[in-house]
Write a protein that holds these residues in place. Structure first.
Motif, PDB file in Angstrom:
ATOM      1  N   VAL A   1       7.295 -15.346   1.182  1.00  0.00           N
ATOM      2  CA  VAL A   1       6.853 -16.658   1.442  1.00  0.00           C
ATOM      3  C   VAL A   1       5.555 -16.694   2.070  1.00  0.00           C
ATOM      4  CG1 VAL A   1       9.082 -17.289   1.252  1.00  0.00           C
ATOM      5  CG2 VAL A   1       8.152 -16.726   3.329  1.00  0.00           C
ATOM      6  N   LEU A   2       5.202 -15.955   2.833  1.00  0.00           N
ATOM      7  CA  LEU A   2       4.016 -15.793   3.955  1.00  0.00           C
ATOM      8  C   LEU A   2       2.843 -15.576   3.016  1.00  0.00           C
ATOM      9  CD1 LEU A   2       2.898 -15.897   6.602  1.00  0.00           C
ATOM     10  CD2 LEU A   2       3.142 -13.376   6.966  1.00  0.00           C
ATOM     11  N   ALA A   3       2.937 -14.686   1.887  1.00  0.00           N
ATOM     12  CA  ALA A   3       1.870 -14.807   0.985  1.00  0.00           C
ATOM     13  C   ALA A   3       1.549 -15.895  -0.109  1.00  0.00           C
ATOM     14  CB  ALA A   3       2.045 -13.529  -0.058  1.00  0.00           C
ATOM     15  N   ALA A   4       2.769 -16.690  -0.301  1.00  0.00           N
ATOM     16  CA  ALA A   4       2.869 -17.706  -0.944  1.00  0.00           C
ATOM     17  C   ALA A   4       2.138 -18.709  -0.211  1.00  0.00           C
ATOM     18  CB  ALA A   4       4.133 -18.085  -1.409  1.00  0.00           C
ATOM     19  N   ALA A   5       2.572 -19.109   1.065  1.00  0.00           N
ATOM     20  CA  ALA A   5       2.061 -19.992   1.894  1.00  0.00           C
ATOM     21  C   ALA A   5       0.418 -19.750   2.059  1.00  0.00           C
ATOM     22  CB  ALA A   5       2.523 -20.034   3.413  1.00  0.00           C
ATOM     23  N   LEU A   6       0.165 -18.736   2.017  1.00  0.00           N
ATOM     24  CA  LEU A   6      -1.415 -18.587   2.461  1.00  0.00           C
ATOM     25  C   LEU A   6      -2.087 -18.944   1.078  1.00  0.00           C
ATOM     26  CD1 LEU A   6      -1.353 -15.312   4.534  1.00  0.00           C
ATOM     27  CD2 LEU A   6      -2.195 -17.473   5.222  1.00  0.00           C
ATOM     28  N   THR A   7      -1.506 -19.093  -0.092  1.00  0.00           N
ATOM     29  CA  THR A   7      -2.123 -19.485  -1.195  1.00  0.00           C
ATOM     30  C   THR A   7      -2.575 -21.083  -1.083  1.00  0.00           C
ATOM     31  OG1 THR A   7      -0.258 -19.780  -2.623  1.00  0.00           O
ATOM     32  CG2 THR A   7      -1.271 -17.867  -2.622  1.00  0.00           C
ATOM     33  N   LEU A   8      -1.762 -21.824  -0.275  1.00  0.00           N
ATOM     34  CA  LEU A   8      -1.850 -23.064  -0.218  1.00  0.00           C
ATOM     35  C   LEU A   8      -3.151 -23.632   0.932  1.00  0.00           C
ATOM     36  CD1 LEU A   8       1.859 -24.141  -0.093  1.00  0.00           C
ATOM     37  CD2 LEU A   8       0.508 -24.133  -1.965  1.00  0.00           C
ATOM     38  N   THR A   9      -3.848 -22.502   1.456  1.00  0.00           N
ATOM     39  CA  THR A   9      -4.612 -22.894   2.325  1.00  0.00           C
ATOM     40  C   THR A   9      -5.839 -22.101   2.439  1.00  0.00           C
ATOM     41  OG1 THR A   9      -4.989 -23.210   4.958  1.00  0.00           O
ATOM     42  CG2 THR A   9      -3.247 -21.816   4.387  1.00  0.00           C
ATOM     43  N   GLU A  10      -6.758 -22.334   2.951  1.00  0.00           N
ATOM     44  CA  GLU A  10      -8.091 -21.406   3.051  1.00  0.00           C
ATOM     45  C   GLU A  10      -8.296 -21.078   4.539  1.00  0.00           C
ATOM     46  OE1 GLU A  10     -11.768 -23.635   1.876  1.00  0.00           O
ATOM     47  OE2 GLU A  10     -11.014 -23.466  -0.264  1.00  0.00           O
ATOM     48  N   ARG A  11      -7.105 -21.358   5.468  1.00  0.00           N
ATOM     49  CA  ARG A  11      -7.231 -20.883   6.718  1.00  0.00           C
ATOM     50  C   ARG A  11      -6.593 -19.490   6.973  1.00  0.00           C
ATOM     51  NH1 ARG A  11      -4.778 -26.278  10.103  1.00  0.00           N
ATOM     52  NH2 ARG A  11      -6.135 -27.780   9.043  1.00  0.00           N
ATOM     53  N   LYS A  12      -6.797 -18.862   7.944  1.00  0.00           N
ATOM     54  CA  LYS A  12      -6.599 -17.472   8.077  1.00  0.00           C
ATOM     55  C   LYS A  12      -6.093 -17.197   9.380  1.00  0.00           C
ATOM     56  CE  LYS A  12     -10.682 -16.455   5.279  1.00  0.00           C
ATOM     57  NZ  LYS A  12      -9.646 -16.273   3.885  1.00  0.00           N
ATOM     58  N   VAL A  13      -5.273 -17.975  10.077  1.00  0.00           N
ATOM     59  CA  VAL A  13      -4.641 -17.548  11.236  1.00  0.00           C
ATOM     60  C   VAL A  13      -3.352 -17.784  10.954  1.00  0.00           C
ATOM     61  CG1 VAL A  13      -4.618 -18.211  13.579  1.00  0.00           C
ATOM     62  CG2 VAL A  13      -6.754 -18.203  12.742  1.00  0.00           C
ATOM     63  N   ILE A  14      -2.406 -17.003  11.732  1.00  0.00           N
ATOM     64  CA  ILE A  14      -0.866 -17.088  11.447  1.00  0.00           C
ATOM     65  C   ILE A  14      -0.572 -17.052  13.053  1.00  0.00           C
ATOM     66  CG2 ILE A  14       1.235 -15.975  10.923  1.00  0.00           C
ATOM     67  CD1 ILE A  14      -0.197 -14.715   8.529  1.00  0.00           C
ATOM     68  N   VAL A  15       0.519 -18.010  13.262  1.00  0.00           N
ATOM     69  CA  VAL A  15       1.183 -18.192  14.588  1.00  0.00           C
ATOM     70  C   VAL A  15       2.580 -17.681  14.387  1.00  0.00           C
ATOM     71  CG1 VAL A  15       2.102 -19.517  16.412  1.00  0.00           C
ATOM     72  CG2 VAL A  15      -0.396 -19.996  15.328  1.00  0.00           C
ATOM     73  N   MET A  16       2.635 -16.390  15.302  1.00  0.00           N
ATOM     74  CA  MET A  16       4.031 -15.881  15.293  1.00  0.00           C
ATOM     75  C   MET A  16       4.580 -15.588  16.839  1.00  0.00           C
ATOM     76  SD  MET A  16       3.983 -13.038  12.359  1.00  0.00           S
ATOM     77  CE  MET A  16       5.556 -13.131  12.059  1.00  0.00           C
ATOM     78  N   ASN A  17       5.740 -15.312  17.016  1.00  0.00           N
ATOM     79  CA  ASN A  17       6.019 -15.145  18.282  1.00  0.00           C
ATOM     80  C   ASN A  17       6.215 -13.532  18.474  1.00  0.00           C
ATOM     81  OD1 ASN A  17       8.054 -14.676  20.476  1.00  0.00           O
ATOM     82  ND2 ASN A  17       9.421 -15.815  20.020  1.00  0.00           N
ATOM     83  N   GLY A  18       5.276 -13.204  19.625  1.00  0.00           N
ATOM     84  CA  GLY A  18       5.201 -11.645  19.825  1.00  0.00           C
ATOM     85  C   GLY A  18       6.414 -10.994  20.065  1.00  0.00           C
ATOM     86  N   SER A  19       7.429 -11.554  20.910  1.00  0.00           N
ATOM     87  CA  SER A  19       8.750 -10.777  20.912  1.00  0.00           C
ATOM     88  C   SER A  19       9.484 -10.929  19.879  1.00  0.00           C
ATOM     89  CB  SER A  19       9.225 -11.354  22.184  1.00  0.00           C
ATOM     90  OG  SER A  19       9.507 -12.608  22.339  1.00  0.00           O
ATOM     91  N   ASN A  20       9.296 -11.286  18.608  1.00  0.00           N
ATOM     92  CA  ASN A  20      10.141 -11.574  17.725  1.00  0.00           C
ATOM     93  C   ASN A  20      10.799 -10.290  17.215  1.00  0.00           C
ATOM     94  OD1 ASN A  20      11.241 -12.971  15.476  1.00  0.00           O
ATOM     95  ND2 ASN A  20       9.270 -12.887  14.211  1.00  0.00           N
ATOM     96  N   PHE A  21      11.793 -10.502  16.202  1.00  0.00           N
ATOM     97  CA  PHE A  21      12.356  -9.245  15.579  1.00  0.00           C
ATOM     98  C   PHE A  21      11.406  -8.582  15.042  1.00  0.00           C
ATOM     99  CE2 PHE A  21      14.673  -6.647  12.534  1.00  0.00           C
ATOM    100  CZ  PHE A  21      15.500  -6.080  13.481  1.00  0.00           C
ATOM    101  N   PRO A  22      10.999  -7.282  15.223  1.00  0.00           N
ATOM    102  CA  PRO A  22       9.998  -6.533  14.860  1.00  0.00           C
ATOM    103  C   PRO A  22       9.603  -6.561  13.220  1.00  0.00           C
ATOM    104  CG  PRO A  22      11.065  -5.211  16.482  1.00  0.00           C
ATOM    105  CD  PRO A  22      11.927  -6.291  16.158  1.00  0.00           C
ATOM    106  N   THR A  23      10.816  -6.698  12.417  1.00  0.00           N
ATOM    107  CA  THR A  23      10.316  -6.714  11.006  1.00  0.00           C
ATOM    108  C   THR A  23       9.563  -7.773  10.576  1.00  0.00           C
ATOM    109  OG1 THR A  23      11.367  -6.005   8.821  1.00  0.00           O
ATOM    110  CG2 THR A  23      12.487  -7.992  10.138  1.00  0.00           C
ATOM    111  N   ASP A  24       9.592  -9.045  11.221  1.00  0.00           N
ATOM    112  CA  ASP A  24       8.852 -10.275  10.921  1.00  0.00           C
ATOM    113  C   ASP A  24       7.538  -9.850  11.299  1.00  0.00           C
ATOM    114  OD1 ASP A  24      11.361 -11.094  10.438  1.00  0.00           O
ATOM    115  OD2 ASP A  24      10.935 -12.952  11.055  1.00  0.00           O
ATOM    116  N   ASN A  25       7.173  -9.428  12.384  1.00  0.00           N
ATOM    117  CA  ASN A  25       5.721  -8.869  12.724  1.00  0.00           C
ATOM    118  C   ASN A  25       5.253  -7.891  12.049  1.00  0.00           C
ATOM    119  OD1 ASN A  25       6.080 -10.836  14.689  1.00  0.00           O
ATOM    120  ND2 ASN A  25       6.332  -9.331  16.313  1.00  0.00           N
ATOM    121  N   TYR A  26       5.846  -6.724  11.468  1.00  0.00           N
ATOM    122  CA  TYR A  26       5.598  -5.793  10.797  1.00  0.00           C
ATOM    123  C   TYR A  26       5.107  -6.271   9.360  1.00  0.00           C
ATOM    124  CZ  TYR A  26       7.777  -2.973  14.254  1.00  0.00           C
ATOM    125  OH  TYR A  26       8.401  -2.226  15.478  1.00  0.00           O
ATOM    126  N   MET A  27       5.883  -6.952   8.664  1.00  0.00           N
ATOM    127  CA  MET A  27       5.755  -7.644   7.299  1.00  0.00           C
ATOM    128  C   MET A  27       4.365  -8.211   7.220  1.00  0.00           C
ATOM    129  SD  MET A  27       7.772  -5.852   5.650  1.00  0.00           S
ATOM    130  CE  MET A  27       8.080  -6.698   3.883  1.00  0.00           C
TER     131      MET A  27
END
Length: 412
Positions: free
Chosen positions: A106-132
């Protein structure tokens, strides 16, 4: 702070509209299972369903079961059931793959909808989300970046440069809840796309994806939805994105006509495009048992009991264990607390291992977080009282200092 007795807890259980649901689950005798936020208890009917699939559908009917037993439709059938739990419409959810793989999609799919290149995430998130996310951006190139932020400054991090806001609804360590409606509205206002990880909220909270106008979501079924260890995750994609947001794992199940066996990929124009390869039928079949149990109850009753259980646990721990070094890290405000409670303790790992030895099962999250999950379908108020009673004894006797509890296992 309220002061409770065991009798008070017994009275709460007598008034509990969900009390009868406990009988649907196979809970080991004497165990107080406070880890449903990591792996839910087995529904009793799951064993019979698994045997049916193994002995009849696979064992006797074999490949015919793709049609006769409805195997091919399971990701969609279960997706429509999950949709009812997370505030989505029929045809917007499929049950498939793991949460991490689904987030990548879904992250890759979302990026096909926009030309922007910044993703906001929670740094202390469960690590797999950040890793992916990090792995995806390594493939996409150095123009992309992740803007990490914590709960208190997420809103400030969302601006007109942001392509995607990708957050976990309930924090895996603290249980703190993001305001989905407010964050999604801010993302929409700035022209960003929202993705929500529902692993710690689906089945525990009243999630309303469409009411918030969320774009995408992922989650798992093995926690509060009791699908079994490693049971498949799910993907939500709002219908307005179907046929437009394309995910990159273009396997044959996501093809517009899988059994046409065309040489070139042609994406399905519905939620099926989020599928990739052949589905794990045994896991899907057992997952449906947990979903069917959940769909018998009112999510508002689930949430109300969850808040009462977690508040009772906090009050009892602070009344009876305050002198033993436990520090609350979960929110005190029940409205922004998920269905879990975490305390920090300097010796968190051996303390939790001692608790597990006394059949109070929670888990440990480094560096010193002892975490307890409260699943309203099978946890009672008396369970909470008895759990704290056992914890008091563990701390009074220093049981946690025994050498066997200080040996780190592979899974904590």
């Amino acid at each position: 702070m309220n002061h409770y007795t065991r009798n008070d807890c017994e009275q709460l259980d007598q008034q509990d509209p969900l009390a009868a649901m406990r009988d649907a689950f196979a809970i080991p005798e004497g165990m107080i299972y406070l880890d449903g936020n990591s792996l839910g208890v087995r529904p009793k009917a799951a064993k019979e369903r698994a045997l049916q699939v193994i002995e009849q559908e696979w064992g006797t009917d074999l490949i015919k079961s793709w049609n006769t037993a409805g195997w091919f439709e399971l990701p969609y059938k279960l997706g429509d059931k999950v949709a009812q739990i997370i505030g989505a419409d029929a045809g917007e959810v499929v049950v498939t793959d793991s949460t991490g793989i689904n987030l990548y999609k879904v992250l890759a799919a979302a990026l096909t909808l926009t030309e922007r290149k910044v993703i906001v995430m929670n740094g202390s998130n469960f690590p797999t989300d950040n890793y992916m996310a990090q792995g995806l951006l390594q493939q996409l190139g150095s123009d992309y970046e992740i803007r990490f932020a914590e709960h208190d400054n997420i809103m400030q991090a969302i601006d007109e440069d942001v392509a995607v806001v990708c957050l976990t609804h309930v924090h895996y360590k603290t249980g703190e809840v993001f305001d989905m409606a407010a964050v999604t509205a801010k993302a929409e206002q700035c022209g960003a796309i929202s993705i929500w990880d529902l692993c710690h909220s689906a089945g525990a909270m009243d999630v309303q994806l469409n009411a918030c106008n969320a774009d995408f979501a992922v989650g798992c079924t093995y926690k509060y939805l009791n699908g079994g260890p490693g049971s498949p995750g799910f993907i939500f994609a709002a219908k307005r994105h179907h046929g437009k947001a394309l995910q990159p794992l273009t396997g044959w199940w996501g093809h517009a006509a899988p059994f046409a066996f065309e040489r070139d990929y042609r994406p399905a124009e519905n939620i099926g495009q989020m599928l990739s390869g052949t589905q794990p039928i045994l896991s899907l079949a057992v997952t449906e048992v947990g979903l069917d149990i959940f769909l018998q109850v009112d999510i508002k009753q689930i949430r109300e009991k969850s808040q009462k259980l977690t508040q009772l646990f906090i009050d009892l721990m602070e009344q009876r264990c305050g002198q033993y070094g436990f520090t609350l890290v979960s929110p005190r405000d029940a409205s922004i607390r998920g269905s879990q409670v975490s305390f920090n303790h300097e010796h968190g790992y051996p303390v939790m291992q001692a608790m597990i030895s006394r059949d109070v099962v929670g888990d440990f999250r480094a560096p010193k977080n002892v975490r307890f999950g409260f699943t309203p379908l099978y946890i009672s108020y008396v369970d909470v009282w008895d759990a704290v009673d056992r914890i008091v004894d563990i701390m009074e006797t220093n049981l946690w200092q025994q050498p066997e509890f200080n040996q780190r296992g592979a899974v904590t």
